[in-house]
Design an enzyme around this catalytic site. Structure first.
Site, short mmCIF file in Angstrom:
data_model
loop_
_atom_site.label_atom_id
_atom_site.label_comp_id
_atom_site.label_asym_id
_atom_site.label_seq_id
_atom_site.Cartn_x
_atom_site.Cartn_y
_atom_site.Cartn_z
CG ASN C 130 -88.12 100.57 19.24
OD1 ASN C 130 -89.29 100.57 18.86
ND2 ASN C 130 -87.17 101.21 18.60
CB CYS C 133 -88.73 101.52 15.35
SG CYS C 133 -87.89 102.42 14.07
CE LYS C 168 -90.62 105.16 22.18
NZ LYS C 168 -89.33 105.82 21.95
N GLY C 248 -93.91 112.05 23.53
CA GLY C 248 -94.49 112.64 22.32
C GLY C 248 -94.75 114.11 22.54
N GLY C 270 -87.75 113.93 23.66
CA GLY C 270 -86.84 113.70 22.54
C GLY C 270 -86.65 114.96 21.71
C1 LIG Z 1 -83.97 111.17 15.64
C2 LIG Z 1 -84.85 110.24 16.40
C3 LIG Z 1 -84.43 108.93 16.63
C4 LIG Z 1 -85.22 108.05 17.34
N1 LIG Z 1 -84.78 106.79 17.60
C5 LIG Z 1 -85.52 105.95 18.36
C6 LIG Z 1 -85.05 104.68 18.72
O1 LIG Z 1 -83.95 104.28 18.37
N2 LIG Z 1 -85.83 103.88 19.50
C7 LIG Z 1 -87.07 104.29 19.94
O2 LIG Z 1 -87.74 103.55 20.65
N3 LIG Z 1 -87.54 105.52 19.63
C8 LIG Z 1 -86.80 106.35 18.84
N4 LIG Z 1 -87.29 107.60 18.55
C9 LIG Z 1 -88.60 108.00 19.05
C10 LIG Z 1 -88.48 108.78 20.35
O3 LIG Z 1 -87.89 108.02 21.37
C11 LIG Z 1 -89.86 109.25 20.82
O4 LIG Z 1 -90.70 108.14 21.02
C12 LIG Z 1 -90.52 110.15 19.79
O5 LIG Z 1 -89.56 110.98 19.20
C13 LIG Z 1 -91.62 111.01 20.40
O6 LIG Z 1 -91.10 111.85 21.39
P1 LIG Z 1 -90.72 113.39 21.12
O7 LIG Z 1 -91.91 114.02 20.50
O8 LIG Z 1 -90.39 113.94 22.48
O9 LIG Z 1 -89.55 113.38 20.21
C14 LIG Z 1 -86.49 108.48 17.82
C15 LIG Z 1 -86.90 109.79 17.58
C16 LIG Z 1 -86.11 110.67 16.88
C17 LIG Z 1 -86.59 112.06 16.64
#
Ligand SMILES: Cc1cc2nc3c(=O)[nH]c(=O)nc-3n(C[C@H](O)[C@H](O)[C@H](O)COP(=O)(O)O)c2cc1C
Ligand SMILES: Cc1cc2nc3c(=O)[nH]c(=O)nc-3n(C[C@H](O)[C@H](O)[C@H](O)COP(=O)(O)OP(=O)(O)OC[C@H]3O[C@@H](n4cnc5c(N)ncnc54)[C@H](O)[C@@H]3O)c2cc1C
Ligand SMILES: Cc1cc2nc3c(=O)[nH]c(=O)nc-3n(C[C@H](O)[C@H](O)[C@H](O)COP(=O)(O)OP(=O)(O)OC[C@H]3O[C@@H](n4cnc5c(N)ncnc54)[C@H](O)[C@@H]3O)c2cc1C
Ligand SMILES: Cc1cc2nc3c(=O)[nH]c(=O)nc-3n(C[C@H](O)[C@H](O)[C@H](O)COP(=O)(O)O)c2cc1C
Ligand code: FES
Ligand code: FES
Lengths: 310, 279, 310, 279
Positions: C130, C133, C168, C248, C270
């Site tokens: 990651n 973030c 990522k 995304g 996600g």
């Molecule tokens: C509540 C939450 C926690 C997340 N925690 C992480 C994380 O710990 N590590 C990471 O690489 N991405 C994290 N993400 C990002 C997601 O893995 C993803 O890249 C992002 O939400 C976009 O995808 P989505 O639109 O399907 O949610 C998090 C997203 C959300 C909503």
């Protein structure tokens, strides 16, 4: 009645809602109408040195699901000389901002000098330099991510006109402070943020990008949290040092307040035109409830600026 | 429900009918789950993937969700569209615009010039479903070959007046003359609504005629000579001076009394770069 | 039945839907459940060297209007040593990816060596670094926008493990190719894009940012056009050279196809968990119609990759 | 309609009632345009702006849209909340979770331990509106002072059994013992639904009791000992081993037969960093 007057630097507006560039801004008629319909000021479509047809259609697509718009109009415009004719027809009471794009300081200076020369009586309230359009080649974002180019454009432009210079920034950047810094130190009178985010959409049956230009810019409600964050970043860094105009996803009265709390002096509204049956409905609905809120909270709109930082 | 497809709805061409002179009608079936009920006078943005997307009026829509567009080869995109094969995917974005205001009067006079027949064709079928309205069609073109749908129209039991510039068929002269004549003679003005579509110069002439009978408020004009980009009234490409109304969204149908105040009506169009051109 | 198997480099998955990091990924139980519920693979919450409580609440907010989520969890995690215990409990048939964050190469190597040493029988299918973030200090995006740091992290990590390394990337960057280039040249086995966009939201009555951390990351449907554009950019540049995982805003079967057409080999999901009553409902609804589409179009899912570029 | 406020709905504190021992009840009026009808057993995330946000059960909700939360000072945030003044803005995000499954049986036995009375209080008022259900409340605390709402409950015409660890009031001993006794003697098992809320260790003991009477399927337990972050089941902070169900969304109410398979029930909670702690 609640006073909604605000000031962006020395520019006084009857209310904080400015029509954003590229929306209903290609003719004097639509600009006049938008102002009559209640906007505090109106911004022209971005104008360049040469005329441009823009990209073929589809060039503007509404994404209902996220109440957003994807566009790659390709800064279609008739060139500054022809457009100056439109400016001559602006109603005398209209406060308007002329948006310009270009690829180097000379182009900006050339356009501004021409307009200053030909529009003497009823000058623009400001020039807005579009250093942020994400889908035009060699202009917009292409110049707007480089602090040095920004600095030289604004320095030159500031020498050539007494009209305030607003600088519109791109969010497609690692650190917006780098370009804001360049703009401020070169003498920008206000920062406008944000322009659209680089985006793309593919039709799964045709299996091709929908926009003829393939990539476009995302605007509308989906980008509001990003616009708010950007204004917050800028206010955190510069405080009252420079006026900030918040753009991106404003469609309701709450959004106006939110931008002010983040640090804006005014907002621009673009995509939300599609949420209302007419510009008039948009401004009147927003202003009506805005006034109620301000009277309930017993504050002037300007006093809300940056409060969320406390 | 008049649902709008904001993203191009990509459907295979189901039927291609040649109308002669580089003009074809494309028909599609809209899946019934996507219920829509577009009005005569509304248009779609027709996307030829990989090429361009242009505004085209609905030339028919029936209860089986079959929708038709009649396209005349005017330039590159329209020409490419007339050459597509069956089953090719075409994107339909719309319906856009206000459409005709269907007025429950005794008589509906429809005045078409050239390709202006397209939206009026759908209007005819739409009105025919309302038994109590008498339909009079005045339809003109340069030459006989440009009188599209002639055979089809001949089979309909409505009153028809054809005319051509060269007299190759019908009256030799303009639709305006026939309209003027009808107004002067048989038409009961109070119970007549007029619907017109065609080149803006012809529409301007019609406005001149109906004004003489104080019928401008009861005449609806469908405009087509502005560049359309978004279709939903936000980009400003297609505004009319001075009021700043958009053709794509506030129109394309306007009543004559409003058009009297449109400064560029019949005089100037706007190109895709926003500059004016003489009509 | 339609075959939905795909490959991300050498990693074979039963279907292209991967649970994204940070969602239902902090315990073996929820990871096992998500896999049983139909995901092709599951990603753990990002794990770091030390335990972290994360930021106070509100830390995760659903923005109904744009079907999106704003979060600043602050990479809450128990530290890699404790989390290795969770990994030991993973069901043997589950394909899982371990997401890691850190501030320098040593931290990543330390975590990976520990896990490699303790999880021998049922190893992760990949490690996902990651580097993206947006709301944690000194890690994630803070390292993920610097090509040099990226290069050194990945080079070091690649030497210390035989398990594939997925990287990522952040969309909060002027030019994603700069970091993608660094990742690929250092030996990354796949790129994962995008992480969330930096965003902020203010309550207009309380007049404060809603997230305790003030800024957070925007995810969900509003960012899909940006995710699609990013994958499109990467595929345009690298073609088949490197596997791409699209993340995304995936919430419907159409979104999966769209990411494939843009150039992805697989997708992560996600925020869309919130659109369905359970992970099972999500995967089964998506997979059912996906299969219909593929059989109508008479293609294998893998064959769709990058088709929108033709 | 059980509308959920996904963004904190910020409302002024309308009423503060001290319940004794660092415990208060905050009441708010939800504007009636925002119609919501939360269920007993559901909770809100209560945001003290500038501080933190914690899960709190609905301790009452009436037809005037007045909603109450009873908060016991457990740590920093809850303590700060108990010290807020009237009119201060508090953010309400919710309702979240499944709530109790309201079963139309003759008898409802409610078993509360300490703060567990909060959601059961709302359940009592909710059930009282259904005239045909007999309500038996078993309510225990360490000492008399921790028997919140004692006076209020005394005024309700329901069957009550109080107990305290030290016997300072009511039965000296645990609610489990009273429940066991009732099940052994007077209760008609087939027509009884049991609702329990309290510390997880007490709930575990109750599960042991009801299992002996094969009533685990007819006993609902409301859990509270996991760290809650999102509230809508996506972050995974509050999952139960092994099934991976979330307390925040799949719960907080679970039936006993399901809990029999929950490995960490009554044994481990999870902290905000995701690590386990012994209950
Ligand atoms: C509540 C939450 C926690 C997340 N925690 C992480 C994380 O710990 N590590 C990471 O690489 N991405 C994290 N993400 C990002 C997601 O893995 C993803 O890249 C992002 O939400 C976009 O995808 P989505 O639109 O399907 O949610 C998090 C997203 C959300 C909503
Ligand atoms: C509301 C409306 C309804 C229409 N209905 C029909 C119809 O039913 N059948 C039909 O054959 N034609 C119709 N047209 C006209 C049709 O859209 C043009 O003929 C077509 O756009 C020409 O495109 P082209 O690329 O083939 O030609 P070009 O060579 O690009 O241009 C030829 C002419 O068409 C105009 N034009 C090009 N693109 C557009 C555009 N996006 N919007 C408006 N004008 C454009 C040009 O300004 C020029 O005057 C309609 C137009 C409008 C505005
Ligand atoms: C579904 C549910 C309903 C609840 N209903 C009530 C109620 O009606 N009245 C009441 O007084 N209490 C209730 N609680 C408990 C209440 O949420 C905690 O007492 C509160 O969170 C303590 O926070 P603190 O910052 O004051 O204490 P801290 O000092 O932070 O912690 C004290 C204890 O509370 C726990 N805690 C802290 N934050 C959270 C959190 N976000 N989620 C869960 N636990 C947390 C800690 O793990 C610790 O065990 C409920 C909890 C849950 C899960
Ligand atoms: C159709 C369209 C055209 C636009 N054209 C311009 C333009 O010419 N110059 C410019 O600076 N911004 C242009 N923009 C960006 C807007 O001015 C604004 O920054 C952006 O849309 C975000 O605001 P919104 O969410 O209110 O639309 C355009 C936006 C749209 C939707
Ligand atoms: S085409 Fe955009 S306003 Fe008419
Ligand atoms: S608190 Fe997020 S899943 Fe339960």
């Amino acid at each position: 009645m609640i006073d909604l007057q605000i000031k962006v630097g020395d520019v006084k507006l009857r209310n904080p809602l400015i029509l954003a560039s590229g929306l209903l801004g290609s003719s004097y008629s639509s600009l006049n109408r938008a102002y009559e319909n209640g906007f505090g000021a109106v911004t022209t479509k971005s104008i360049g040195v040469e005329s441009r047809d823009g990209y073929p259609n589809p060039s503007i697509i509404y994404l209902e699901e996220i109440k957003s718009i994807l566009n790659a109009v390709g800064v279609a415009n008739p060139g500054y000389k022809v457009f100056t004719q439109e400016l001559k027809e602006m109603n005398k009471d209209v406060q308007y901002v002329v948006s310009l794009f270009g690829s180097n300081p000379d182009e900006f200076v050339q356009m501004i000098e021409h307009i200053d020369e030909h529009i003497i009586v009823h000058s623009p309230s400001a020039y807005e330099l579009n250093l942020s359009c994400p889908h035009a080649k060699k202009v917009g974002m292409a110049v707007g991510t480089d602090p040095e180019i920004i600095n030289s454009i604004i320095s030159c432009v500031k020498k050539s006109t007494r009209i305030p210079i607003w600088v519109k920034l791109t969010p497609n950047i690692t650190n917006i402070i780098s370009v804001a810094e360049a703009a401020i130190s070169a003498g920008a009178d206000a920062l406008v943020a944000i322009n659209t985010l680089k985006a793309l959409m593919i039709d799964i049956y045709v299996k091709k990008p929908i926009l003829s230009n393939i990539r476009g810019g995302l605007s509308g409600r989906s980008i509001k949290p990003i616009g708010i964050r950007t204004i917050f970043d800028l206010f955190e860094k510069y405080g009252l040092e420079i006026p900030l105009i918040g753009v991106g996803g404003v469609s309701k009265w709450q959004d106006v307040i939110e931008y002010f709390l983040a640090g804006a002096n005014a907002v621009q509204i673009g995509s939300a035109l599609n949420d209302y049956s007419s510009p008039k409905e948009l401004t009147s609905k927003i202003i009506f409830v805005l006034e109620n809120y301000l009277s309930d909270e017993n504050v002037k709109i300007g006093e809300l600026r940056g409060i969320a930082h406390e | 429900m008049n649902k709008r497809f904001n993203l191009p709805l990509c459907l295979p061409i189901e039927k291609i009918t040649s109308e002669g002179l580089g003009t074809i009608t494309l028909s599609f079936t809209i899946p019934s789950v996507l219920q829509t009920q577009p009005l005569p006078g509304q248009y779609f943005m027709i996307w030829n993937p990989g090429d361009d997307e242009i505004p085209i009026s609905i030339s028919n829509f029936d209860s089986n969700n079959s929708i038709s567009f009649t396209i005349c080869s005017e330039g590159e995109t329209s020409n490419n569209l007339t050459k597509k094969n069956k089953s090719k995917l075409i994107g339909l974005r719309g319906p856009f615009g206000n459409g005709f205001d269907i007025v429950e009067k005794e008589t509906a006079v429809l005045v078409a010039g050239g390709m202006g027949i397209a939206p009026l064709r759908y209007l005819i079928y739409y009105l025919l479903r309302r038994k109590n309205i008498k339909i009079i069609l005045i339809y003109g073109a340069k030459v006989e070959k440009e009188l599209f749908f002639k055979t089809e129209l001949d089979n309909l039991s409505i009153e028809k007046h054809f005319c051509t510039d060269d007299g190759s068929i019908g009256y030799k002269g303009f639709p305006t003359e026939i309209l003027d004549n009808l107004l002067k003679t048989t038409l009961e003005k109070k119970s007549t609504e007029i619907y017109a579509c065609g080149p803006e110069l012809m529409l301007k002439a019609i406005l001149g005629v109906v004004k003489r009978y104080s019928l401008e408020r009861f005449t609806q004009f469908s405009l087509a000579d502005r560049y359309i980009r978004c279709g939903f009234g936000i980009c400003g490409s297609c505004t009319l001076d001075d009021q700043g109304l958009t053709i794509c969204h506030d129109g394309p149908v306007f009543r004559g009394d409003l058009l009297l105040n449109v400064k560029d009506f019949g005089l100037f169009g706007r190109k895709s770069d926003g500059s004016k051109f003489k009509l």
